[in-house]
Design an enzyme around this catalytic site. Structure first.
Site, PDB file in Angstrom:
ATOM      1  N   LEU A  33     106.168  30.309  28.468  1.00  0.00           N
ATOM      2  CA  LEU A  33     105.392  29.312  29.210  1.00  0.00           C
ATOM      3  C   LEU A  33     103.982  29.162  28.654  1.00  0.00           C
ATOM      4  O   LEU A  33     103.355  30.122  28.225  1.00  0.00           O
ATOM      5  CB  LEU A  33     105.319  29.721  30.681  1.00  0.00           C
ATOM      6  CG  LEU A  33     106.673  29.856  31.385  1.00  0.00           C
ATOM      7  CD1 LEU A  33     106.470  30.310  32.827  1.00  0.00           C
ATOM      8  CD2 LEU A  33     107.472  28.568  31.327  1.00  0.00           C
ATOM      9  N   HIS A  37     103.551  23.714  30.733  1.00  0.00           N
ATOM     10  CA  HIS A  37     104.515  23.970  31.815  1.00  0.00           C
ATOM     11  C   HIS A  37     103.776  24.195  33.145  1.00  0.00           C
ATOM     12  O   HIS A  37     104.151  23.662  34.181  1.00  0.00           O
ATOM     13  CB  HIS A  37     105.330  25.247  31.541  1.00  0.00           C
ATOM     14  CG  HIS A  37     106.135  25.223  30.279  1.00  0.00           C
ATOM     15  ND1 HIS A  37     105.883  26.057  29.208  1.00  0.00           N
ATOM     16  CD2 HIS A  37     107.209  24.475  29.920  1.00  0.00           C
ATOM     17  CE1 HIS A  37     106.765  25.836  28.247  1.00  0.00           C
ATOM     18  NE2 HIS A  37     107.575  24.872  28.642  1.00  0.00           N
TER      19      HIS A  37
END
Ligand code: PAF
Length: 287
Positions: A33, A37
């Site tokens: 991530l 995101h």
């Protein structure tokens, strides 16, 4: 934040959230991530500080079906400890981290989703089967979660158009959000694959967005010939970096068709290799 590997556990929690009248939001990812995101999570949560309205599910699944034989499935970065900490801090309610066995219990999936034509151009022409893999896993996630809203990054613009078409063609009841690309300070689009870049490649990679902006400026100043835009961008990248251009295209942003003369809503998209790393990016504008 809850974490589950299992479809059954996920569905139980979604059922409870629905009983509480919450809107179900799905953010599908392949993990590693980054703020691209996490900003989707922040956006989904923006008017819901008390966590009363929205139930945010993030999936992390490196989907083998969307990787070609010689692609980076094996080396794709995976770090669940780091990802779950980031997801929790960002405000995810439920992290779904299925195994390949959970998603494809019979091994090979005999049923796949093929969004024809628009899956075969641009990235699809270089990555045969890629969008079939994407559409299939996204369809499965939609069937499992039945989300009211699903977020996808605009960086993968063609992916968004493919999923949007699938949703329309198959009457899937979900609102799709194409979330604007989040960029590093020097303009490089955030991507899990940026972690593959050497320091020299990382230094050169911002030329991608600089060249896209140069192309966009030419269009807003009145240039209507797609070849002029494509050549300008290619020249800028090849003269200013060691990047190897896979494609640069100027297309209608709604249906990804080519222009004879640029008009309306336009997407300039490209794929460029820096060493063994393939980076994609795009810019949307009105001509
Ligand atoms: O964009 C991605 O990360 C993936 O293609 C997606 C949508 C999670 C499907 O595997």
């Amino acid at each position: 934040m809850k974490i589950t590997e299992y479809i059954s556990g996920l569905r139980e929690n979604i059922h409870l959230a629905r009983e509480q009248g919450k809107i179900i939001v799905l953010i599908p990812t392949m993990g590693h991530l980054h703020y691209g995101h996490l900003s989707m999570v922040e956006n989904a949560r923006k008017d819901d500080g008390d966590r009363e309205k929205v139930y945010i599910i993030m999936s992390i699944f490196v989907n083998p079906l969307q990787f070609g034989e010689n692609e980076d499935f094996d080396r794709y970065p995976r770090n669940l400890v780091r990802d779950s900490r980031l997801a929790q801090e960002a405000g995810v309610d439920m992290l779904f981290v299925p195994s390949v066995q959970e998603m494809y219990p019979d091994g090979q999936s005999l049923t796949t989703i093929n969004v024809s034509r628009i899956s075969e151009i641009l990235c699809g022409s270089k990555r045969p089967g890629h969008f079939q893999g994407v559409a299939t896993i996204v369809n499965k996630l939609f069937n499992i979660v039945l989300p009211d809203i699903a977020y996808f990054g605009q960086k993968d613009y063609q992916q968004f158009i493919v999923i949007n078409k699938m949703v329309k063609d198959l009457n899937i009841l979900v609102q799709l959000i194409a979330f604007p690309t989040v960029r590093e300070q020097d303009g490089l689009a955030m991507s899990s694959r940026n972690s593959y870049l050497s320091s020299e490649e990382r230094q050169q990679a911002p030329i991608i967005y600089q060249s896209l902006r140069e192309g966009a400026v030419l269009i807003t100043e009145g240039e209507t010939d797609p070849d002029v835009i494509i050549t300008t961008i290619k020249d800028r990248i090849s003269k200013g970096s060691k990047g190897k251009i896979e494609y640069v295209e100027v297309r209608n942003a709604h249906n990804l068709e080519r222009f004879e003369k640029i008009e309306g809503t336009v997407v300039i998209s490209l794929a460029v290799w820096f060493g063994s790393t393939r980076l994609i990016d795009n810019i949307l504008l009105e001509a």
